[in-house]
Write a protein that holds these residues in place. Structure first.
Motif, PDB file in Angstrom:
ATOM      1  N   UNK A  24      39.417  34.558  60.081  1.00 51.49           N
ATOM      2  CA  UNK A  24      38.920  33.043  60.416  1.00 51.49           C
ATOM      3  C   UNK A  24      38.013  32.353  59.867  1.00 51.49           C
ATOM      4  N   UNK A  25      38.213  32.240  58.704  1.00 57.95           N
ATOM      5  CA  UNK A  25      37.179  31.519  57.851  1.00 57.95           C
ATOM      6  C   UNK A  25      37.854  30.084  57.320  1.00 57.95           C
ATOM      7  N   UNK A  26      36.872  29.261  56.992  1.00 58.83           N
ATOM      8  CA  UNK A  26      37.602  27.909  56.550  1.00 58.83           C
ATOM      9  C   UNK A  26      36.861  27.605  55.244  1.00 58.83           C
ATOM     10  N   UNK A  27      37.231  26.638  54.383  1.00 62.22           N
ATOM     11  CA  UNK A  27      36.597  26.464  53.059  1.00 62.22           C
ATOM     12  C   UNK A  27      35.276  25.964  53.296  1.00 62.22           C
ATOM     13  N   UNK A  28      34.634  25.571  54.550  1.00 64.74           N
ATOM     14  CA  UNK A  28      33.370  25.094  54.750  1.00 64.74           C
ATOM     15  C   UNK A  28      32.256  26.431  54.970  1.00 64.74           C
ATOM     16  N   UNK A  29      32.901  27.497  54.952  1.00 63.17           N
ATOM     17  CA  UNK A  29      31.999  28.848  54.911  1.00 63.17           C
ATOM     18  C   UNK A  29      31.635  29.102  53.722  1.00 63.17           C
ATOM     19  N   UNK A  30      32.418  28.702  52.642  1.00 58.35           N
ATOM     20  CA  UNK A  30      32.149  29.280  51.192  1.00 58.35           C
ATOM     21  C   UNK A  30      31.183  28.192  50.398  1.00 58.35           C
ATOM     22  N   UNK A  31      30.554  28.801  49.405  1.00 56.87           N
ATOM     23  CA  UNK A  31      29.647  28.407  48.593  1.00 56.87           C
ATOM     24  C   UNK A  31      30.639  27.062  47.693  1.00 56.87           C
ATOM     25  N   UNK A  32      29.912  26.250  47.239  1.00 49.23           N
ATOM     26  CA  UNK A  32      30.393  25.091  46.601  1.00 49.23           C
ATOM     27  C   UNK A  32      31.530  25.387  45.454  1.00 49.23           C
ATOM     28  N   UNK A  33      30.962  26.534  44.883  1.00 49.43           N
ATOM     29  CA  UNK A  33      31.739  26.967  43.668  1.00 49.43           C
ATOM     30  C   UNK A  33      33.056  27.440  44.017  1.00 49.43           C
ATOM     31  N   UNK A  34      33.246  27.733  45.112  1.00 49.67           N
ATOM     32  CA  UNK A  34      34.602  28.268  45.505  1.00 49.67           C
ATOM     33  C   UNK A  34      35.727  26.917  45.298  1.00 49.67           C
ATOM     34  N   UNK A  35      36.664  27.167  44.324  1.00 49.58           N
ATOM     35  CA  UNK A  35      37.434  25.993  44.137  1.00 49.58           C
ATOM     36  C   UNK A  35      38.616  25.720  45.127  1.00 49.58           C
ATOM     37  N   UNK A  36      39.162  27.045  45.573  1.00 46.29           N
ATOM     38  CA  UNK A  36      40.191  26.480  46.620  1.00 46.29           C
ATOM     39  C   UNK A  36      40.428  28.112  47.271  1.00 46.29           C
ATOM     40  N   UNK A  37      41.260  27.889  48.310  1.00 42.13           N
ATOM     41  CA  UNK A  37      41.762  29.039  49.012  1.00 42.13           C
ATOM     42  C   UNK A  37      43.185  29.161  48.557  1.00 42.13           C
ATOM     43  N   UNK A  38      43.608  30.218  48.032  1.00 39.68           N
ATOM     44  CA  UNK A  38      44.921  30.358  47.559  1.00 39.68           C
ATOM     45  C   UNK A  38      45.677  31.799  47.964  1.00 39.68           C
ATOM     46  N   UNK A  39      47.208  31.491  48.064  1.00 40.23           N
ATOM     47  CA  UNK A  39      47.692  32.608  48.391  1.00 40.23           C
ATOM     48  C   UNK A  39      48.020  33.829  47.280  1.00 40.23           C
ATOM     49  N   UNK A  40      48.605  34.983  47.549  1.00 40.20           N
ATOM     50  CA  UNK A  40      48.713  35.986  46.349  1.00 40.20           C
ATOM     51  C   UNK A  40      49.867  35.258  45.382  1.00 40.20           C
ATOM     52  N   UNK A  41      50.965  34.366  46.021  1.00 39.19           N
ATOM     53  CA  UNK A  41      51.787  33.773  45.230  1.00 39.19           C
ATOM     54  C   UNK A  41      51.112  32.936  43.716  1.00 39.19           C
ATOM     55  N   UNK A  42      50.212  32.044  44.495  1.00 42.95           N
ATOM     56  CA  UNK A  42      49.475  31.003  43.681  1.00 42.95           C
ATOM     57  C   UNK A  42      48.750  31.670  42.421  1.00 42.95           C
ATOM     58  N   UNK A  43      48.094  32.827  42.841  1.00 39.75           N
ATOM     59  CA  UNK A  43      47.246  33.931  42.367  1.00 39.75           C
ATOM     60  C   UNK A  43      47.972  34.135  41.000  1.00 39.75           C
ATOM     61  N   UNK A  44      49.388  34.836  41.319  1.00 41.88           N
ATOM     62  CA  UNK A  44      50.217  35.305  40.281  1.00 41.88           C
ATOM     63  C   UNK A  44      50.431  34.138  39.183  1.00 41.88           C
ATOM     64  N   UNK A  45      50.744  32.974  39.853  1.00 40.86           N
ATOM     65  CA  UNK A  45      51.302  31.782  39.206  1.00 40.86           C
ATOM     66  C   UNK A  45      49.925  31.482  38.189  1.00 40.86           C
ATOM     67  N   UNK A  46      48.826  31.701  38.576  1.00 40.78           N
ATOM     68  CA  UNK A  46      47.465  31.127  37.741  1.00 40.78           C
ATOM     69  C   UNK A  46      47.490  32.401  36.920  1.00 40.78           C
ATOM     70  N   UNK A  47      47.714  33.584  37.097  1.00 42.73           N
ATOM     71  CA  UNK A  47      47.401  34.690  36.289  1.00 42.73           C
ATOM     72  C   UNK A  47      48.256  34.754  34.927  1.00 42.73           C
ATOM     73  N   UNK A  48      49.374  34.220  35.171  1.00 45.79           N
ATOM     74  CA  UNK A  48      50.318  34.438  34.351  1.00 45.79           C
ATOM     75  C   UNK A  48      50.245  34.119  32.794  1.00 45.79           C
ATOM     76  N   UNK A  49      50.589  34.968  31.921  1.00 44.79           N
ATOM     77  CA  UNK A  49      50.312  35.212  30.422  1.00 44.79           C
ATOM     78  C   UNK A  49      48.838  35.805  30.278  1.00 44.79           C
ATOM     79  N   UNK A  50      48.255  36.309  31.212  1.00 36.65           N
ATOM     80  CA  UNK A  50      46.832  37.007  31.065  1.00 36.65           C
ATOM     81  C   UNK A  50      47.116  38.441  31.567  1.00 36.65           C
ATOM     82  N   UNK A  51      45.820  39.083  31.526  1.00 37.36           N
ATOM     83  CA  UNK A  51      45.687  40.382  32.047  1.00 37.36           C
ATOM     84  C   UNK A  51      44.968  40.014  33.373  1.00 37.36           C
ATOM     85  N   UNK A  52      45.493  41.080  34.153  1.00 35.08           N
ATOM     86  CA  UNK A  52      44.793  41.328  35.462  1.00 35.08           C
ATOM     87  C   UNK A  52      44.184  42.411  35.759  1.00 35.08           C
ATOM     88  N   UNK A  53      42.767  42.248  36.103  1.00 41.26           N
ATOM     89  CA  UNK A  53      41.850  43.346  36.354  1.00 41.26           C
ATOM     90  C   UNK A  53      41.405  43.208  37.674  1.00 41.26           C
TER      91      UNK A  53
END
Lengths: 105, 155
Positions: free
Chosen positions: B124-153
């Motif tokens: 039950x968190x919102x963007x307001x709970x995070x430090x300003x450096x947190x760019x966004x809240x994203x789903x697993x699917x969006x994460x995989x899209x972003x990670x495309x073409x690179x290594x996942x650690x």
């Protein structure tokens, strides 16, 4: 170790492609190395970082970390990455005529 | 020589001090080498970017055989705080910054920092709970899209 010509002089380079001898370095060579790294002309802001790195190296024997650069050189992390795109600590060390920094941070 | 790594996506899933730092060090190290880096915080790893918690991460002194502290000793009140302050001192000597400063530094290098949507909803968190450096809240699917073409650690 390889030797090649840069800015009209034949100089020795280490395995990372950094100058092998600190004493070979001068401002003209710095500009030639910067050009190789895709930096067209070194500005006062670049020189602030380069001079800081050289003095730290002479004092401590290793080039400073990004954190030290950020805290002490007078240039913050964001600007460091703008001045020396794709790896400021590594690139600035090379342009400053120093070996590649050993630290992880 | 093999092709150099050009992009990494690092998942931080644990919220202890020793669980968070390896991922931060690897992300910063990637940027230092000119490698594109994205950090994805999930489950208790979110503590590293939660404003109220990020300055208070602790070393786990129980359930960690490599600490070489017997479990019952590790459970004594104050042990975790003690181990944490010792580790922070050693890190400071190595020029490893505290979590908040490190997060700011990594963000300034151009790396993206993201929170896991499933965990955010669960806690039950919102963007307001995070430090300003947190760019966004994203789903697993969006994460995989972003990670495309690179290594996942995963850490």
């Amino acid at each position: 170790m390889e030797t090649r010509e840069i800015a009209g002089k034949t100089l020795a380079f280490d395995a990372d492609g950094n100058l092998a001898n600190l004493a070979d370095w001068n401002e003209e060579i710095a500009q030639a190395l910067a050009t190789e790294e895709g930096i067209e002309s070194l500005t006062d802001r670049h020189w602030l970082v380069l001079n800081y790195m050289r003095s730290e190296f002479q004092e401590k024997g290793d080039a400073p970390s990004i954190r030290k650069l950020t805290k002490e050189s007078g240039v913050d992390t964001k600007e460091l990455y703008q001045l020396f795109p794709k790896g400021p600590a590594k690139k600035a060390a090379r342009i400053a005529g120093l070996p590649k920094p050993k630290g992880c941070i | 020589m093999a092709d150099p790594i050009e992009k990494v996506s690092i998942i931080i899933s644990r919220g202890s001090l020793e669980g968070v730092y390896p991922g931060l060090i690897m992300a910063n190290g990637a940027r230092m080498e000119g490698i594109e880096a994205t950090l994805f915080f999930t489950f208790f790893g979110l503590d590293a970017i939660i404003n109220k918690r990020m300055d208070n991460l602790k070393v786990a002194t129980v359930g960690n055989p490599a600490m070489h502290i017997p479990t019952l000793v590790g459970a004594i009140p104050g042990m975790s705080a003690f181990a944490t302050s010792q580790m922070k001192k050693e890190m400071e000597k190595l020029d490893i910054p505290p979590v908040r400063e490190f997060i700011e530094m990594i963000h300034d290098t151009g790396a993206g920092l993201f929170a896991c949507k499933a965990t955010v909803d669960m806690f039950h968190l919102t963007q307001a709970d995070f430090c300003p450096q947190c760019d966004d809240i994203i789903s697993v699917g969006q994460f995989y899209e972003m990670a495309a073409g690179g290594q996942i650690i995963f850490t």
